[in-house]
Structures are given as C-alpha cells and as structure tokens.
Write an enzyme that holds these catalytic residues in place. Structure first.
Site, short mmCIF file in Angstrom:
data_model
loop_
_atom_site.label_atom_id
_atom_site.label_comp_id
_atom_site.label_asym_id
_atom_site.label_seq_id
_atom_site.Cartn_x
_atom_site.Cartn_y
_atom_site.Cartn_z
N GLU A 396 0.82 -1.21 0.00
CA GLU A 396 0.00 0.00 0.00
C GLU A 396 0.86 1.27 0.00
O GLU A 396 0.73 2.14 0.85
CB GLU A 396 -0.97 -0.03 1.18
CG GLU A 396 -2.00 -1.12 1.01
CD GLU A 396 -2.91 -1.31 2.19
OE1 GLU A 396 -4.10 -1.61 1.99
OE2 GLU A 396 -2.44 -1.19 3.34
N GLU A 472 -4.22 -10.36 0.26
CA GLU A 472 -5.08 -10.25 1.44
C GLU A 472 -6.50 -10.57 1.01
O GLU A 472 -6.98 -10.07 -0.01
CB GLU A 472 -5.05 -8.84 2.05
CG GLU A 472 -3.73 -8.43 2.64
CD GLU A 472 -3.76 -7.03 3.24
OE1 GLU A 472 -4.87 -6.55 3.59
OE2 GLU A 472 -2.68 -6.43 3.38
#
Length: 952
Positions: A396, A472
């Site tokens: 991220e 994820e």
C-alpha cells in the site's frame, strides 16, 4: 539533530546474509540504562562513557519503551499520527537514550555492532565515538566497532527517535511502538554467502552453487570444498512446505566457518501458473504481523515457533510477512518446519492516499536511495532461505518510479524468485497479479481470464500471462470471516489462481489492566482506528478463533466424497501422497458412537468401500478422519488433518413428540398423544392461562415453564453487531429501520378448540415506520411437553437483509449446563462454521461464549436437533426442533452484549438468555472486503417454525 532528511543511514557496513558463524560474538541484550525525553533536541553528552546515568531508569533490550511505562502505544491503520509534510516530523518527538556498559572479552580484536531492529531512527556511539545512524526499523544495520573498542569496560550509547523522515515509509497497519526491539550483538563475523540451490523436477536432481569467500561442503551429498561460482549437480530430495527437506552446509572462510541449511527448490511461472518444483503451487496462507500481547513486536523465539506449529496444525502452508521482514529466526523456522514465504519489504506509505498520493515517497526521486536501501537489506539478509519464494516490494505504497528501481535491482541480484507488489494493478514492476479483497465474482473472472482489461494493451497482455494471488482476503475481524469455502473452491478450480493469504494471523490486543486487551483509543490517542487492529485468526493469547478452525477445514489437504457404501478420498496435497496418514471411520447414533473401524486408503487416494454399519435406531452419522500415522516435527501421531461426514439415516423431526419417533402423527404433521384433563387451558379468569407445563400471563406471555420462572419466548430480529456488520454498513441500515428497538403489541389471545391450546396474535414493529411483522405464537400441550409454532408475516416494504429471525427467552441462571445434538463443538453461522460437525456436545453456558476482544454476536450453535439446559441435579428444560434450530445461550442480554466494548464489560446476570433461531444473516467479510454472499442473506419473508419444550 535534523531528522527531516532522506538519507537512510550513515556509517553502516554493506548488508549481508544472516548466518550462523563460529566467529566470536557478544550478545548485548539485557537491562540497559534508559531515559525518555519529550523532544529530539536533547544534549548528546549522554554518549560520553563517563556520563552519570545513575538516576536513569532501566529498560530491557530488546523491547518497546511504551510497554514499560514510558509514554503510551498508539494505533492507526492508514492515518499518520502526525501532519503529512514530508520529510518533516513533529517537534514533540519522543526520544529514548540508551546506555549499555560491557566488558570486552580478553584477547578480542575488531568486530561489528549489529542492530537487528530499531524503530525508527537510531544514532550510535561507542566509547564516545559516533559510529553513525540508521533507519529502516525492521532491518538490521551493522557498524564497524573495531577502531573504538578497548580492553575492559566499553560503553555503547544509542539515541532512538520515535519520529523521523523514515516514519513516512512505515505506515503499516499496527501499533506505533518505538525502541530497540530486536537483538543487539557485537560480532567478529564478516562473511557473506549466497547459496543457490535449484531443483529439476524432470531429472530429480539439484544444482548447487554459491557466491562468497571460502569453500562449501555438504557432507550428506558428498560435496566437499566446492569453490565459489562452480555449480555441481547432485541427486537430492526437493524442499517444499509439505516436505521441508534440508541439507546441512558448511562454508569454510578464511577467518570463520559459517553454517546454513540448504533446501533445493525452483519457483517458476509457466502459462500463467505459479509452479514450485514443476508442480502448481496453491498458497493456503495467512498474513503475519509480529506481535505479542505483552511485548509488542519483540516476539520470543518460542512464540515464533508456536505460531508456525499452530499454522501447520491448521493446514496453513504459507505466510506473507506483512508488512516488513520478520525476525530472521522466524524464517529459519519456516525453512525447518515448512512454510512458503512471501518476504515483504519494510515499506508502506498508505496515509498519502488520504491526500491523493501527493508527495508520495514511492514516486519522489529524493526517496530513491531510502527505498532501495530497504529492499537491498531485506534481500541480502534473507537470500539463503528456501522457504522464501517471492520478494515483495512493500505494501500500500501507491505507484511510482522508485518501485521500478527496487524491482530492477532485485531481479538482477536474485532472478530465481518472482517479485510481488499489490499497490499497482497494472503489475508494471511485478511478476504476479496481486489483489486485496477482490470479491468472489471478480476472482472467478480473473481465474477464467475474463477480467476487465487494462487501458494499455501491452500491460494488459503481460498481466493476463501472470498467475493471480490474493495477498489479502477474508478479513478475520471478530466473528467470521464468511465466504472462505467459496474462495477456496475458486482457487482450486482455476489453475491461474495461486491462492492467497487471509488477513491476518493474530489480534493485536495489548494486555491492559482495565480492558483485558486494549485496542486503538484505549490509550487516549487523538487519532486512532479503534479495534481495526483486532482482526486475527488467533486471539492475543494465541488461542485459535472459530475463524482459524474454519480455515483449517477449508484448507484440508484431503477431501472426502460419499456415495452409497463408499467414500472417495482425494489427495489435495501438492507435493506428497497420503502414506503418512491413517484413516478412521466412526458411526454415531444420536451423537453416541456405535461403531469404529479403520479404512485402508491407497497412498494416491481413491474409492474405498465402507464396512456395513451396525443396525439401530436414531439419526446416524458416519465420520471419516485422516490423522497422522506417526509423529511429524509439527504435530504428534493422531493429530487430525482432515475429516468428512455423511448422514446414514434421515433426521427425525424430534419436535413432534417426546421420543422423536414420529408415531401417531396427524395429517397436519403434529404428533398428539392421548390428552388428559391436565392439559386443558384455563383462564383468563385468574389473569393467567395454563397449557400443560406452561403458565402464561393474561397477555399470553410464558412466565413459568415446568416449575421454572421464565420470560418469553418472543420474536427477536436483532443481534449484537459484528465487526463485519458495523464496518460493512449493515448496522447503520438496521438502526435506520429501527430493528434494535422493536415494539411488541398483543392483538389477541385465544384458546383452541376444546381448550387444548393457546394462540397469541401480535404485531412486532419499530417506531417511526410502517414496517411490521404479524406474529402468531401457537402453544399446544403434547404429553408432558409444549409445542410452539411461530408464524411470521411481514407487512410493508421491507428491503435489505435482517440480522436474525427467531425467539428469545430468559431462563433461571441455575440452568448453566448445556448438552445438544447438532453441529459443534464451536459456533457456526450461515457462511461460517465449516469446522462444526454433527454430534452430541456438552458445555457450560460460560464456555459457549467466544471471547472476541471486542464483544459482539457469537456462540451460535447451528442445526441443533435438541438441547437441554440443566442445573444441579440434572433438572431443567429440553428444547427440540422441527427439525432443527439455532441455539445461543448467554448470561447477558443482547443489549448488554452490544453495549460492551471490552470483555470485562460483560457482567454475568442472574438469568440465562436463550435465542432459538430459525435463521441468521450471514457474516461475510465486509469489515474489509465483500459483504455476505446473496445465498447467505436473510430477508423478511413469510416464515413458520416449530419448537418443542419438555422437562429435562
């Protein structure tokens, strides 16, 4: 000291591999002198070896100072806890000064000071001489200590700043915890070795070479004195997570001998499929932060080992080291015990997303050196681990030019491992297509190769040739996650799908004297993300949650399919057969075992004939279990790896009669035994009705049952919101409708023909809306028992799902022991509970609660045929379904559960609150990811269900 600069360090030696060396070393862990200052501009005189630190505190190293009474932890997920103004940091910058005096062993000369991990910025002095500084919290740094060491007493001084420019690169979803949190060592080792050990599945041979000083020997393989850069091919057994075969290697260097364990394996991508040793690799993984409820990211070795043992015992085969390289000992354990590893760089700039990614370090050339430095230090430290199959550029961190620099260097240094990065969906710098929380439909489209195209045709074609991995998915926050089985079915159906990693391994709950376990906001942080840090498959004390038990079932490496008289056993391992397993079958009638026998299953699996089960009555189930035939390094013989179940006889509608035999059923399906005068309905002359063993007030509410004071049952639609309900928006919709504050209006109470029953007609509705439910409760006496039929008819324009549909009642607190025949032993909801099997189970009411760190709906037992709630002497109440119901029993009400924010907020009352559900809304994974799949949504529709109550 100016901390607002981009340079990652000074005075550090080149990064090198973590190795076991026979060179002398001195561990400097232990109690250090410590002083905390509120700002960074503190005099540097403490570095003087003669500085008087007698008034300072003591602090263990490694540790985090906020966990030892110096300041407080703070949790954020995305938001930076300081203004986004890179590279500047606040003046209020907690600064910890450390001092450690040590005696140099006699005859010692030279040496390196090695810091394994310091958050976030460390300046280092030895005997008053500044060695340099380092950033990159989860990465080692070495300094040349030799010129400044002296015989006898030496003084090491380290200044640690919590905030620095480097903090902008470390916005991982976790507690902010500064300090020297990994080991500190003085070592005379200087060696750096890179061993390359590949495996050719076609020939069954391995190729071994290495770079570095000295000569390499692997006695078990007959390799002796191999020179650097000279490959040798040998017969080997390959390394895999299922069969982690390692060979002990020794590299004799001029000044030292280093030892390492070599595993032969090859990772490749072919036709869009991820391969290991020539076979498709399906990752059944978890994301793992380093965390301990008392020590934070200072995780003891035994706890690391416990983590991996728990993973292996729950069929997990892979770990993503979110979002930084772990302690090197963890990777040693992954090599030894067998886990595939995606090793992730210590890089995340997530908070820049809140300002449109303006000034994001990933795309700022001034940060290039710092980002490349972090990648180099990870790769160099961890390059010899066979368990590592991918390098990850970070997490991220947006999109930018510096990612290409990191990826380019890594490919040149180590072309044997693919590169992962999820933050750029074009995959311009990655070798696998990675996503977070893609829904089931999108995952299927990707598996089929029909996902939406990229605007750039060249990048689109490149990405379509990549395997897909969910780095994820299935956010394990509170109750849940739902949808696991559906994801796994897709992963196994489409070869392009390489599986993925559930978020995440552990709840980050810090031990707290008042709250039990603390989460964001419990330390008064002005900016925090609440309990979003409580999102693990194990509780903070590492007790498996129901989610982990479900994951074990979903990840099972053996699959069972039943047909008439046979079971088909499928080997779902990727790299071994079934020879290490034993197969045991049992038959149970009404949950009581009546037969047990072993099955002879071929090593490759196949169809196996089942022995005939002994005759008998009652609902009968066959269970087949695969267990370890002998001890493995991660579990003892007898450990259950997989199981399957099938029903041999139909379910008996037990609600229809006391015995559940079904004899004497009338045309309407209700069993009616001969009626005597004691079953007639009386009232309401005395202000009450009596139906069999039940006493009702004038409004038809049951107030006494079989001699026990009770309240209810009455319709219940609400549940204490789960994290997925709250974060996914369902709770807001439910509250807007008023489902949490229903009113119950009694319209009519009538007795049946000849006074044999009672009908209570009501309207259940929230205020301020015209929505409602017409609910009729019909009570009939039957033998010693009572049969309740509940009929529900919605009125108005109901939209969206509802939390639950059932009835709730309160029983005396003494009825605290529960036995049930249904799924268990743990909780199960419509899209969870894969680990729950049909059987007869017993537990106390207290033990039926799932101890989620933030209290919420929990403890529901599914498909219950019958249940007894009893007290001292075995006296109590039996409830039976027609044919099944959902059971929840608690010592607090739903409202009490909803109000609680921490476990200690739940105070047991003097009643047992029992929910008897027809259905519940699914759980989903909407705290981060998709909501409940349509198949598991509960709608307000006409419904009817029956329950039978008997004295127990």
């Amino acid at each position: 000291m100016d901390l607002a600069h981009f340079t990652p360090g000074s005075g550090r030696l080149a990064p090198r591999a973590a190795l076991r060396s026979d060179a002398p070393s001195l561990v400097l862990d232990g109690m250090w002198r410590f002083r905390l200052s509120p700002a960074a501009d503190v005099p540097e005189d403490f570095a003087d070896p003669d500085h008087d630190d007698s008034a300072w505190d003591e602090l263990p190293v490694p540790s985090h100072w906020p966990l030892h009474g110096h300041g407080a932890p703070a949790y954020t997920n995305v938001s930076y806890p300081f203004p986004i103004d890179p590279p500047h940091v606040p003046t209020e910058n907690p600064t910890g000064d450390y001092r450690r005096a040590f005696d140099l062993p006699e005859g010692w000369s030279g040496g390196r000071l090695r810091l394994e991990g310091v958050e976030s910025y460390a300046r280092v002095w030895l005997n008053g001489h500044e060695l340099g500084f380092t950033t990159g919290s989860r990465l080692p740094a070495e300094f040349d200590a030799g010129p400044y060491l002296r015989p006898g007493r030496n003084v090491l001084a380290v200044r640690v700043h919590q905030w620095s420019a480097a903090s902008y690169l470390e916005d991982q979803d976790m507690w902010w915890l500064p300090g020297i949190f990994r080991d500190v060592t003085l070592t005379r080792s200087t060696a750096d070795v890179f061993v390359r050990a590949s495996y050719d599945a076609g020939t069954g041979r391995g190729t071994l070479s290495f770079d570095g000083p000295g000569r390499l020997s692997v006695p078990e393989l007959g390799v002796d004195g191999l020179e650097p850069g000279t490959p040798v091919t040998v017969d080997v057994e390959p390394w895999s997570a299922e069969t982690p075969r390692l060979y002990d290697a020794v590299v004799a260097c001029p000044e030292e001998t280093v030892r390492l364990r070599v595993g032969f394996r090859t990772v490749a991508i072919q036709d869009g499929v991820l391969l290991a040793n020539g076979r498709p690799l399906l990752l059944k993984g978890v994301n793992r932060h380093e965390f301990h409820p008392e020590h934070g990211r200072t995780v003891p070795y035994e706890t690391m080992r416990q983590d991996i043992l728990l993973m292996k015992r729950h069929n997990v085969n892979a770990v993503r080291t979110s979002h930084y390289p772990p302690h090197p000992a963890f990777l040693d354990l992954c090599d030894e015990l067998g886990l595939w590893v995606v090793d992730e760089c210590d890089l995340e700039t997530h908070g820049f997303g809140q300002v449109g990614w303006r000034a994001n370090p990933t795309d700022d050339p001034r940060w290039e050196e710092a980002l490349l430095d972090r990648m180099r230090r990870m790769v160099e430290r961890d390059k010899n681990h066979p368990s590592i199959i991918m390098w990850s550029l970070g997490n991220e961190a947006g999109v930018g030019r510096n990612l290409a620099v990191m990826a380019g260097w890594t490919r040149e240094r180590d072309p044997s491992r693919p590169i992962h990065y999820e933050g750029d969906w074009s995959c311009a710098n990655a070798d696998v297509y990675s996503r977070m929380y893609a829904g089931h439909a999108e995952v299927e489209a990707i598996g089929r190769g029909t996902e939406d195209p990229l605007p750039d045709p060249e990048l689109d074609a490149r990405r379509r040739a990549m395997p897909f991995m969910q780095c994820e998915y299935a956010h394990a926050m509170g109750l849940g996650p739902g949808g696991l089985a559906e994801y796994q079915e897709l992963f196994e159906r489409y070869p392009r799908l390489a599986g993925g990693f559930v978020w995440e391994w552990i709840d980050h709950g810090l031990v707290h004297p008042e709250h039990g376990y603390a989460y964001g906001g419990d330390y008064g942080e002005p900016v925090h993300d609440g309990n979003f840090v409580i999102d693990g498959l194990v509780f903070p004390d590492r007790t498996p949650s129901p989610g982990l038990l479900d994951l074990k079932k979903v990840f099972e490496p053996v699959r069972f399919a039943f047909d008439e008289g046979v079971v088909r056993v499928r080997n779902a391992y990727g790299f071994r057969d079934l020879a290490h397993l034993e197969f045991v079958a049992t038959v149970e009638a009404e949950g009581e075992q009546v037969a047990r026998f072993a099955l002879d299953v071929p090593a490759e699996g196949g169809e196996v004939k089942l022995p005939a089960a002994p005759p008998g009555e009652g609902e009968r189930w066959l269970t087949v279990r695969a267990v370890l035939a002998r001890d493995e390094p991660w579990a003892e013989a007898g450990h259950e790896v997989a199981w399957g179940q099938t029903r041999l006889s139909p379910a008996v509608p037990a609600a229809l009669s006391r015995a559940g035999a079904g004899e004497g059923a009338a045309a309407d399906g209700v069993v009616r035994e001969p009626t005597t005068g004691e079953f007639t309905v009386r009232g309401p002359a005395a202000g009450e009705y009596i139906v069999g063993g039940g006493r009702f007030d004038a409004r038809g509410r049951l107030v006494r049952l079989f001699g026990f004071d009770v309240d209810g049952p009455r319709l219940e639609l609400w549940r204490a919101p789960t994290d997925n309900d709250r974060y996914g928006g369902l709770v807001a919709a439910w509250r807007a409708t008023g489902l949490h504050r229903l009113t119950h209006r009694v319209d009519e109470v009538t007795t049946g023909d000849a006074g044999t029953g009672l009908a209570v007609r009501t309207r259940v509705a929230p205020a301020a809306t015209d929505l409602g439910l017409r609910v009729t409760y019909r009570w009939d006496a039957d033998g010693d028992g009572l049969v309740l039929t509940v009929e529900v008819e919605p009125e108005g324009g109901w939209t969206g799902p509802i939390p639950r549909l059932g009835v709730v009642m309160a029983l005396p607190g003494e009825l605290g022991d529960v036995t049930w025949f249904g799924r268990g032993p743990g909780e199960a909801y419509p899209d969870t509970g894969m680990a729950a099997r049909v059987g007869r189970w017993s537990a106390s009411v207290d033990a039926m609660q799932t101890p989620y760190v933030r209290p919420q709906e929990n403890g529901h037992r599914a498909e219950v045929r019958w249940a007894t709630l009893t007290g001292p002497g075995g006296r109590g109440v039996r409830v039976s379904g027609d044919p099944v119901f959902g059971l929840t029993a608690r010592r607090w009400s739903t409202a009490d559960l909803e109000r609680a924010r921490h476990r200690p907020d739940l105070v047991p009352g003097d009643r047992v609150h029992v929910n008897l559900d027809r259905a519940q809304q699914g759980v989903g994974t909407a705290s981060c990811g998709p909501g409940t799949l349509p198949a598991y949504e509960l709608r307000a529709e006409p419904a009817a269900f029956r329950l039978r109550f008997d004295p127990a």
